[in-house]
Motif scaffolding. Structure first.
Motif, PDB file in Angstrom:
ATOM      1  N   VAL A 105       0.839  -1.196   0.000  1.00  0.00           N
ATOM      2  CA  VAL A 105       0.000   0.000   0.000  1.00  0.00           C
ATOM      3  C   VAL A 105       0.874   1.246   0.000  1.00  0.00           C
ATOM      4  O   VAL A 105       1.847   1.348   0.745  1.00  0.00           O
ATOM      5  CB  VAL A 105      -0.956  -0.001   1.211  1.00  0.00           C
ATOM      6  N   PHE A 106       0.522   2.189  -0.851  1.00  0.00           N
ATOM      7  CA  PHE A 106       1.316   3.409  -0.954  1.00  0.00           C
ATOM      8  C   PHE A 106       0.470   4.623  -1.342  1.00  0.00           C
ATOM      9  O   PHE A 106       0.546   5.669  -0.701  1.00  0.00           O
ATOM     10  CB  PHE A 106       2.442   3.235  -1.977  1.00  0.00           C
ATOM     11  N   GLY A 107      -0.340   4.499  -2.390  1.00  0.00           N
ATOM     12  CA  GLY A 107      -1.033   5.641  -2.961  1.00  0.00           C
ATOM     13  C   GLY A 107      -1.883   6.404  -1.967  1.00  0.00           C
ATOM     14  O   GLY A 107      -1.730   7.628  -1.811  1.00  0.00           O
ATOM     15  N   GLN A 108      -2.784   5.690  -1.267  1.00  0.00           N
ATOM     16  CA  GLN A 108      -3.662   6.387  -0.331  1.00  0.00           C
ATOM     17  C   GLN A 108      -2.904   6.959   0.855  1.00  0.00           C
ATOM     18  O   GLN A 108      -3.262   8.007   1.396  1.00  0.00           O
ATOM     19  CB  GLN A 108      -4.803   5.476   0.139  1.00  0.00           C
ATOM     20  N   ILE A 109      -1.825   6.290   1.272  1.00  0.00           N
ATOM     21  CA  ILE A 109      -1.004   6.824   2.360  1.00  0.00           C
ATOM     22  C   ILE A 109      -0.336   8.128   1.923  1.00  0.00           C
ATOM     23  O   ILE A 109      -0.343   9.133   2.644  1.00  0.00           O
ATOM     24  CB  ILE A 109       0.062   5.803   2.788  1.00  0.00           C
ATOM     25  N   MET A 110       0.216   8.120   0.727  1.00  0.00           N
ATOM     26  CA  MET A 110       0.941   9.282   0.221  1.00  0.00           C
ATOM     27  C   MET A 110       0.017  10.486   0.049  1.00  0.00           C
ATOM     28  O   MET A 110       0.373  11.612   0.388  1.00  0.00           O
ATOM     29  CB  MET A 110       1.603   8.931  -1.111  1.00  0.00           C
ATOM     30  N   ILE A 111      -1.170  10.252  -0.472  1.00  0.00           N
ATOM     31  CA  ILE A 111      -2.079  11.354  -0.776  1.00  0.00           C
ATOM     32  C   ILE A 111      -2.822  11.826   0.470  1.00  0.00           C
ATOM     33  O   ILE A 111      -2.961  13.034   0.704  1.00  0.00           O
ATOM     34  CB  ILE A 111      -3.094  10.938  -1.852  1.00  0.00           C
ATOM     35  N   MET A 112      -3.267  10.907   1.313  1.00  0.00           N
ATOM     36  CA  MET A 112      -4.167  11.253   2.398  1.00  0.00           C
ATOM     37  C   MET A 112      -3.444  11.716   3.666  1.00  0.00           C
ATOM     38  O   MET A 112      -3.935  12.600   4.369  1.00  0.00           O
ATOM     39  CB  MET A 112      -5.080  10.068   2.717  1.00  0.00           C
ATOM     40  N   THR A 113      -2.300  11.123   3.994  1.00  0.00           N
ATOM     41  CA  THR A 113      -1.654  11.450   5.273  1.00  0.00           C
ATOM     42  C   THR A 113      -0.152  11.660   5.186  1.00  0.00           C
ATOM     43  O   THR A 113       0.428  12.206   6.118  1.00  0.00           O
ATOM     44  CB  THR A 113      -1.902  10.318   6.295  1.00  0.00           C
ATOM     45  N   ARG A 114       0.486  11.180   4.110  1.00  0.00           N
ATOM     46  CA  ARG A 114       1.952  11.218   3.995  1.00  0.00           C
ATOM     47  C   ARG A 114       2.634  10.557   5.190  1.00  0.00           C
ATOM     48  O   ARG A 114       3.691  11.005   5.656  1.00  0.00           O
ATOM     49  CB  ARG A 114       2.452  12.649   3.807  1.00  0.00           C
ATOM     50  N   GLY A 115       2.013   9.520   5.703  1.00  0.00           N
ATOM     51  CA  GLY A 115       2.588   8.773   6.819  1.00  0.00           C
ATOM     52  C   GLY A 115       2.270   9.323   8.194  1.00  0.00           C
ATOM     53  O   GLY A 115       2.614   8.712   9.194  1.00  0.00           O
ATOM     54  N   GLY A 116       1.617  10.449   8.267  1.00  0.00           N
ATOM     55  CA  GLY A 116       1.320  11.073   9.554  1.00  0.00           C
ATOM     56  C   GLY A 116      -0.111  10.823   9.986  1.00  0.00           C
ATOM     57  O   GLY A 116      -0.831  10.056   9.344  1.00  0.00           O
ATOM     58  N   PRO A 117      -0.536  11.473  11.046  1.00  0.00           N
ATOM     59  CA  PRO A 117       0.290  12.306  11.940  1.00  0.00           C
ATOM     60  C   PRO A 117       1.273  11.461  12.744  1.00  0.00           C
ATOM     61  O   PRO A 117       0.935  10.371  13.200  1.00  0.00           O
ATOM     62  CB  PRO A 117      -0.746  12.965  12.859  1.00  0.00           C
TER      63      PRO A 117
END
Length: 296
Positions: free
Chosen positions: A231-243
């Motif tokens: 998984v990468f796309g939704q993490i990158m767009i929605m939160t960028r790994g945060g908070p």
């Protein structure tokens, strides 16, 4: 020198497959082998190959002391073990319900399949808006009497569950399509015998449908597990790994390490840990499937 007919046939055959073999060597086999080499190095790729220095496994030792790597690994397991069972089970139930009770099955299936084939960036942006303070999800929760609903993507405890819900919604359509094909090929004799014996629809679902669909379920569990670990796309767009580290996953951390911190060797080492984890999980699932088939 006379060339035999068989040799001519072989040459023609190899000529046809040569482009594919060359592409595989250049774009798959060589990058994999190269990633193994650089995983044992410290390399800032922006400085060229001259900056590459071997550290002989230091990356693989260092990562276990890295707070972000450990958190990303835990979050990846959390995400996968939440998304995969929920997606597969919901898809199975919906596939059976649509097949038995829904009028206009094809449009409904296509509508549920659309999120899977849609661009993940567009889907993520839509869900960011839905999770916003004035979005429909927040407004719905407030209508239920919750005065201070979570900030969702801005909340350390709720960000990952919010992404999990979005991922289940996006992936369930693919599983429904696979289950639909399997359900339509099931023999009807056992259902007819169970109906004569007075079995309810729920009993037929758990005693007949689920066991007979076990090979399909195994296929979906394997493929969705592999996809969930990547998984990468939704993490990158929605939160960028945060908070914080709340939604940091391995693939996103590999990307950040390589292209934000320019530590290509360390990123390659993490990617190989990801490969090993996926390989072990696949072997465990494969052995479990063999035991399941032997019992059924």
């Amino acid at each position: 020198m006379k060339i035999s007919r068989q040799l001519k046939t072989d040459i023609v055959g190899y000529t046809f497959i040569a482009p594919n073999l060359i592409g595989f060597l250049i774009f798959t086999l060589f990058p994999v082998a190269f990633s193994v080499v650089i995983s044992f190095t410290d390399w800032d790729y922006t400085q060229g190959f001259n900056s590459m220095t071997f550290n002989w496994g230091k990356n693989f030792v260092e990562m276990w002391k890295d707070e972000w790597f450990v958190a990303s690994l835990i979050n990846t397991f959390y995400y996968s073990f939440a998304v995969v069972p929920a997606t597969v089970f919901i898809a199975l139930v919906l596939a059976v319900v649509i097949d038995k009770y829904v009028i206009g099955k094809t449009p409904v299936r296509l509508a549920m399949f659309m999120p899977y084939i849609s661009n993940i960036v567009a889907l993520s942006i839509v869900w960011v808006m839905m999770y916003s303070p004035y979005g429909p999800i927040t407004q719905f929760v407030q209508s239920l009497g919750v005065e201070n609903p979570p900030k969702w993507l801005g909340d350390f405890n709720w960000a990952m569950p919010a992404i999990i819900v979005m991922s289940i919604w996006a992936g369930v359509g693919y599983c429904i399509m696979i289950y639909t094909s399997a359900i339509q090929s099931l023999p009807t004799e056992q259902y007819e015998a169970a109906e004569i014996d007075g079995a309810s629809e729920v009993q037929k679902f758990f005693k007949i449908t689920i066991p007979m669909l076990s090979p399909t379920t195994f296929f979906l569990v394997i493929t969705t597990f592999i996809a969930s670990f990547q998984v990468f796309g939704q993490i990158m767009i929605m939160t960028r790994g945060g908070p914080g580290t709340s939604t940091s996953v391995l693939v996103h951390y590999v990307y950040t390490t390589a292209f934000s911190f320019y530590r290509m060797g360390y990123a390659a080492a993490i990617s190989w840990i990801l490969f090993i984890v996926l390989f072990i999980i696949t072997i465990i699932q494969w052995q479990g499937q063999k035991k399941w088939v032997s019992y059924t």
